[in-house]
Design a protein around this motif. Sequence first.
Motif, short mmCIF file in Angstrom:
data_model
loop_
_atom_site.label_atom_id
_atom_site.label_comp_id
_atom_site.label_asym_id
_atom_site.label_seq_id
_atom_site.Cartn_x
_atom_site.Cartn_y
_atom_site.Cartn_z
N THR B 126 -6.78 -6.43 5.72
CA THR B 126 -6.17 -6.71 4.42
C THR B 126 -5.27 -5.56 4.00
OG1 THR B 126 -8.27 -7.74 3.90
CG2 THR B 126 -6.69 -7.51 2.10
N CYS B 127 -5.79 -4.34 4.12
CA CYS B 127 -5.03 -3.19 3.65
C CYS B 127 -3.77 -3.00 4.49
CB CYS B 127 -5.91 -1.95 3.71
SG CYS B 127 -5.02 -0.47 3.25
N ASN B 128 -3.91 -3.02 5.79
CA ASN B 128 -2.74 -2.79 6.64
C ASN B 128 -1.76 -3.95 6.56
OD1 ASN B 128 -3.55 -0.31 7.39
ND2 ASN B 128 -4.02 -0.80 9.53
N GLY B 129 -2.28 -5.15 6.48
CA GLY B 129 -1.40 -6.30 6.35
C GLY B 129 -0.59 -6.23 5.08
N ALA B 130 -1.27 -5.90 3.98
CA ALA B 130 -0.57 -5.82 2.70
C ALA B 130 0.44 -4.68 2.70
CB ALA B 130 -1.58 -5.63 1.58
N SER B 131 0.09 -3.55 3.34
CA SER B 131 1.03 -2.43 3.42
C SER B 131 2.31 -2.88 4.11
CB SER B 131 0.43 -1.26 4.20
OG SER B 131 -0.58 -0.67 3.45
N ALA B 132 2.16 -3.61 5.19
CA ALA B 132 3.33 -4.06 5.93
C ALA B 132 4.13 -5.04 5.09
CB ALA B 132 2.90 -4.72 7.24
N MET B 133 3.44 -5.94 4.45
CA MET B 133 4.13 -6.95 3.66
C MET B 133 4.92 -6.31 2.52
SD MET B 133 2.58 -9.89 1.25
CE MET B 133 2.08 -8.58 0.16
#
Lengths: 524, 405
Positions: B126-133
Amino acid sequence: MPKFTLDGKEIAFEPGETVMQAAWREGIEIPHYCWHPGLSIAANCRMCLVQVESGRQMAMPQLRFDESTGEYVPTTKPKLQPACQLAADEGMVVSSTNDEVKAAQASVQEFLLLNHPVDCPICDQAGECKLQDYYYEHQGTLKRKLTEPVHKPKGVRFGPTIVYDAERCIMCTRCIRVCDEVAKDHVLDMRERGNKNEIVLAPGRELDHKYTLMTEHVCPVGALTSSDFRFKARVWFLKSGKGICTGCATGCNTHVDYDPRYGKVYRLRPRDNADVNEFWMCDDGMMTYARHATDRVLTATAGRGEGRAPIGEREAISLAAEKLASVDASKLAVVLSAQHTTEDNLALARLASSLGAERLYLAALGGWEGDDILRSDDNNPNRAGATQAAGGAVLRTLSDLIGDVQSGEVRGVVALGWASAERLEELAPLLALDAVVSLSSHIGALPAAAEVVIPVAEIFEVDGSFINAKGMAQEFRQVLSAPADIEPGWRVVADIAKALGQDLGFTDLQSLRKGLSDAAEAAQ
Amino acid sequence: MEPADELLNDQASLELDADPMRLNMGPSHPAMHGTIRMVMDLDGENVINLDVQPGYLHRGFEKSCERGTWAQVFPYADRLNYVSPMLNNVGWSLAVEKLLGIEVPERCQYYRVVLGELSRIADHFTCNGASAMELGAFTPFLWLLKVRDWVWDILERETGARMTHSFGRIGGMAAPPTATFKDDVRQLIPEIYKVVKETEIMLLRNRIFLDRMQGVGVLTKEQALSYGCTGPVARSTGIPYDVRKDHPYMVYDRFDFDVPVGEDGDNWDRFMVRLEEIRQSVRIIEQALEQMPDDGAVNVDDPRIVYPDKSEVYTTIEATIAHFKLVMEGLRVPRGEVYSFTEGGNGELGFHIVSDGSGTPYRVRVRPPCWYNLAASREMLLGGMIADIIPTFGSVNMIGGECDR
């Protein structure tokens, strides 16, 4: 005082006291079922077994199963003793928590539950049951027995007040001892033995003495239940207030158990007070709570008989003041109540003296038998308080009042309370008077005879005090809030006084009570 | 900073006003990951002063705990870090079990480890995905969340809920592992490896991503230590602190896994540490599944702590009483206090609990990892540009439910 050691704590004791009793006085509970501080020692439940670690050890030879080898090995087991029967001795070292004792407690508990029915969900005792408490504290294992439990009679009617369930019974015999020792009536006994054990009534008898509810009160489990409380409430919804019984002049201390959600009292329980009632109360006293919710006066009324109509509270007070002002003070009768608090009576006595009315009477209940156990011969909780409020002189009775009304010496009456030994027919002469004002929480002969009735708060709804037959003043606290617009008697009296232009010299309960101590001094 | 009115009075100055601008970001703002308010003074686009203000969630976690039973804390604990609720559940169980002085059976410990590590993976996804997004890379976000959903599918099969499972129990778990648990997890493992690899391919050589992540939002080792940071935030600065390694609890000492650390403490390092931790969690899961017994008790054998089986409650008085006591009064925890801590999704999750011997907690104090990381986020953001707030704050992975207790 000599001392012994219980679980590492030094406990002082009076010579002759048992270990259990000395610990109980110190506020330490050694688990027990059959022992009760107010009853004789039976030592039959075996829950209070302790080990005396000092002195010569008694040990019993025993075979213990060794799981690793699958063989029985000879060993010894200390002889445990019931703390309730064990006389304390100087320097004695007692353990109620060592492994041997814990094992004994767990075993006793397991035995007690062996044939116990799965009744908690329908049992009134659930939530205040010793079996539940001690299971959690001292057992904590699941059932090992696979066979059907022994069945015994359930729902046996012991009398008008008590229902017995033999399956739930642990045979502690507390109920038998309460009947024998408190009520002095050997109406209960035990029959059979082992798992056929059962409490039974004496042949041809019912459990119908004056202290039957005490059997339920001392029952540590749900075996004895009160027909009155049965299935009415779950105890964990109840809160408890401290009260004084209004049943008689003994003034037994009570726990008033009420449900805060409905503002309703469900039962009374005796509150321990060594100087008044020890641990007990009589059935009639226990049932006085029921009066609280029935036959209440909830609105002020004016007029009599068919013509009686509700009026507003303010209106009623000014109407009452108007009626009282129309009567000459020398012909005004002021009726105090032996059922009301000393404070209410004091307020009314103050009004009388400030108006100059000197005719004071006392309304009281009658028709009651006392005994030499707890029940006083006077079934009014506060005759002494009302007398003290009036300055200490013995007050005249309602029959005196009736005579005075008939002879024309009294032309107006202001009366506190609903309670009178006289019925309405006897109070008929009052109906001829116009100025009759009643301050009452319940319907009764006095309010029925009155032209103006103003509702006042009931005993659970006020702070106040009673003076019992021994002359002990006992304070109690408000438990429930009064219905809307209904005030304590002393406040209504103050309102009437205000409408009459009189200053009674108090604004709250505190300043009123100060007057009470003055009255007490005057009485001496 | 000079007061605005002084500058206005300065008639001689004809230049454009260079006053710092005060800007409120949040509490209700898409970049604020929950309800956090940031009050910042901007000089152009540069953040010259910053105040991070949590407290808009009004949870009252700690006070709420003081009026229920010990077991009734689980739903509250779920909502501390609601992205990895299982880790909080287990943290709470372990705290109460420590005070009770009990240890759950081994099977349960392995079960807790596997479920916890799955939660950690979901958390990092969740954290890394959101950072990328937030930096415009939508595909990695969707791909990571696709696999996160598969992780949650397993958690749902086990617990009945995708998030907020309330699955922990004092003395065990609400239910034993399902029959297909091990197979389900084993089938998922290649997918996890695959999506991590895909994420690396998509992002690690992306110029825009590199520029926005490297050297941005730097936290030094000293700052991390002085703020009490733990978890990926601390490890990205080079502090190799991981509760699972340094103070092993349950069966963590039986697994072979590494603690990845960064060097620079910037967004990049935090991103990379999380990515690597996903791989390490999978390693732990693989070993745990291998060692986990297939049968045996999950819960401790004490009806005073764990609800007895319903069939016994309905038929035997002992179980009825135990059930009654546990429901009406709660299991009783001996008088005393303990501090118990585990590695949560964002660092050390600690519970300091005080018992007065009754069925209700006397005091519960939680040490949420995010609280300390959030405090340190000021150091990361100060001096940076306003646009950097988004990736930096995202990489702190602040969870509002933990900060507002």
